[in-house]
Enzyme design. Structure first.
Site, mmCIF file in Angstrom:
data_model
loop_
_atom_site.group_PDB
_atom_site.id
_atom_site.type_symbol
_atom_site.label_atom_id
_atom_site.label_comp_id
_atom_site.label_asym_id
_atom_site.label_seq_id
_atom_site.Cartn_x
_atom_site.Cartn_y
_atom_site.Cartn_z
ATOM 1 N N ARG A 171 60.889 3.593 -55.725
ATOM 2 C CA ARG A 171 62.234 3.442 -55.151
ATOM 3 C C ARG A 171 63.071 2.511 -56.017
ATOM 4 O O ARG A 171 64.044 2.910 -56.630
ATOM 5 C CB ARG A 171 62.128 2.913 -53.707
ATOM 6 C CG ARG A 171 63.442 3.010 -52.919
ATOM 7 C CD ARG A 171 64.389 1.864 -53.172
ATOM 8 N NE ARG A 171 63.793 0.554 -52.941
ATOM 9 C CZ ARG A 171 64.398 -0.585 -53.265
ATOM 10 N NH1 ARG A 171 65.597 -0.576 -53.835
ATOM 11 N NH2 ARG A 171 63.794 -1.745 -53.057
ATOM 12 N N ASP A 172 62.677 1.258 -56.099
ATOM 13 C CA ASP A 172 63.479 0.260 -56.800
ATOM 14 C C ASP A 172 63.564 0.570 -58.285
ATOM 15 O O ASP A 172 64.586 0.298 -58.927
ATOM 16 C CB ASP A 172 62.866 -1.125 -56.577
ATOM 17 C CG ASP A 172 63.858 -2.259 -56.782
ATOM 18 O OD1 ASP A 172 64.917 -2.015 -57.381
ATOM 19 O OD2 ASP A 172 63.582 -3.374 -56.333
ATOM 20 N N HIS B 33 59.791 -11.274 -53.529
ATOM 21 C CA HIS B 33 60.232 -10.157 -54.364
ATOM 22 C C HIS B 33 60.985 -10.762 -55.551
ATOM 23 O O HIS B 33 62.161 -11.106 -55.438
ATOM 24 C CB HIS B 33 61.128 -9.229 -53.540
ATOM 25 C CG HIS B 33 61.654 -8.045 -54.281
ATOM 26 N ND1 HIS B 33 61.358 -6.747 -53.921
ATOM 27 C CD2 HIS B 33 62.474 -7.933 -55.354
ATOM 28 C CE1 HIS B 33 61.977 -5.904 -54.731
ATOM 29 N NE2 HIS B 33 62.662 -6.615 -55.618
ATOM 30 N N CYS C 158 69.091 -4.213 -60.399
ATOM 31 C CA CYS C 158 70.064 -4.315 -59.318
ATOM 32 C C CYS C 158 71.365 -3.720 -59.823
ATOM 33 O O CYS C 158 71.787 -4.026 -60.947
ATOM 34 C CB CYS C 158 70.256 -5.772 -58.903
ATOM 35 S SG CYS C 158 71.495 -6.022 -57.611
ATOM 36 N N ASN D 227 61.968 -5.667 -61.775
ATOM 37 C CA ASN D 227 61.038 -6.485 -61.004
ATOM 38 C C ASN D 227 59.889 -6.938 -61.909
ATOM 39 O O ASN D 227 59.691 -6.403 -63.004
ATOM 40 C CB ASN D 227 60.437 -5.657 -59.864
ATOM 41 C CG ASN D 227 61.472 -5.123 -58.916
ATOM 42 O OD1 ASN D 227 61.789 -5.733 -57.921
ATOM 43 N ND2 ASN D 227 62.014 -3.952 -59.241
#
Length: 304
Positions: free
Chosen positions: A15-16, A209, A242, A251
């Protein structure tokens, strides 16, 4: 405080990570990568997000990926949902998911740039989402972005973060994820944050996170561990970022996290070699080098 003997890791790359790629990854490749991740020993896997296709076209096939991917029963499947419309879509495939994650920012400016709402407007909407999701038997996490600082507003007061966490918890979130969304956190700050979070939000699972924007991701993990944090989110290959602002890179890499934890004799339940195979496959699909250090150097070999 002694370090924990084991930690829980949620893989968020599908997802991210995928949503931040400039091109859309083919559905077949997504399904294959999700299945590879699901067979690494990971017990928690965020597969997609139910967002508008015109906003994040990279995840427009999220439902198809969920329906096609063969994921072992012991893996808890989660999806990110932005609002009630997203929850409606998630409930249409209720049999394929175990958890939902909702999100907002602790910074007014970042929240408006990210979802075009004030913090209070987001909270009111998400409180309804969490209540409905809980009633549907779904486990709920509330993710608070910019918990450690905002690129637009700078310092974010801890009490503001904790008050948002209390609102989310009261609405049904049994886990609160604290996001270092643009990699502004430092280890001293993280240690203080999680010591206080344990006091302020003792009734929920507290998850870290971290983004590796400035290379401090794993140092922040160690600080969180020292402060009693036992739950982390990460992304294979160091994928992710982001959408606002520019320059917010990925991440921490799941394989870097797992490698460090295993070297410190902290259990994760994850097979590092299989995880590296998944990251290597992602590198091939994307056709470019990834930020993961362990993918380049390989795991530590003490028998060489």
């Amino acid at each position: 405080m002694p370090l924990p003997s084991a930690v829980r890791i949620r893989e968020v790359g599908p997802r991210d990570g995928f949503q931040n790629e400039p091109e859309t990854i083919a559905t077949d490749d997504k399904v294959r990568l999700v299945e590879m991740l699901a067979r690494t020993g990971l017990q928690r896997l965020e597969v997609t997000s139910f967002v508008r296709a015109d906003v994040i076209p990279q995840l427009a096939d999220g439902r198809e990926v969920l329906e096609r991917a063969q994921i072992p029963d012991e893996v808890s499947v989660s999806v990110l949902i932005p609002n009630e419309r997203g929850l409606e879509a998630a409930l249409e495939v209720r049999d394929r998911i175990d958890e939902v994650n909702v999100f907002l920012s602790a910074s007014e400016t970042h929240n408006r740039k990210n979802v075009n709402r004030s913090i209070e407007e987001s909270l009111v909407s998400l409180e309804r989402v969490l209540a409905r999701a809980t009633d549907s038997g779904l486990r709920c996490e509330g993710v608070i972005s910019t918990s450690f600082g905002c690129p637009y507003e700078g310092y974010v007061p801890l009490q503001r973060v904790f008050e948002i966490g209390r609102r989310l918890s009261a609405a049904g979130a049994v886990e609160i994820g604290f996001g270092d969304t643009t990699g502004m956190a430092n280890p001293l700050q993280v240690a203080e944050f999680f010591w206080k979070a344990a006091e302020e939000l003792s009734n929920v699972e507290r998850t870290a996170h971290f983004h590796n924007t400035r290379g401090q991701g794993l140092a922040n993990v160690f600080a969180a561990l020292q402060a009693g944090c036992e739950s982390f989110e990460s992304s294979f290959g160091e994928l992710g970022g982001c959408p606002v602002p520019a320059g917010a890179t990925g991440n921490i890499a799941t394989e870097d996290l797992v490698s460090m934890l295993h070297e410190m004799e902290i259990e994760t339940g994850i097979d590092l070699e299989k995880l590296l195979e998944a990251s290597g496959a992602a590198r091939e699909v994307l056709g470019r080098p990834l930020g993961s250090h362990t993918l380049v150097a390989g795991p530590v070999d003490w028998h060489a």
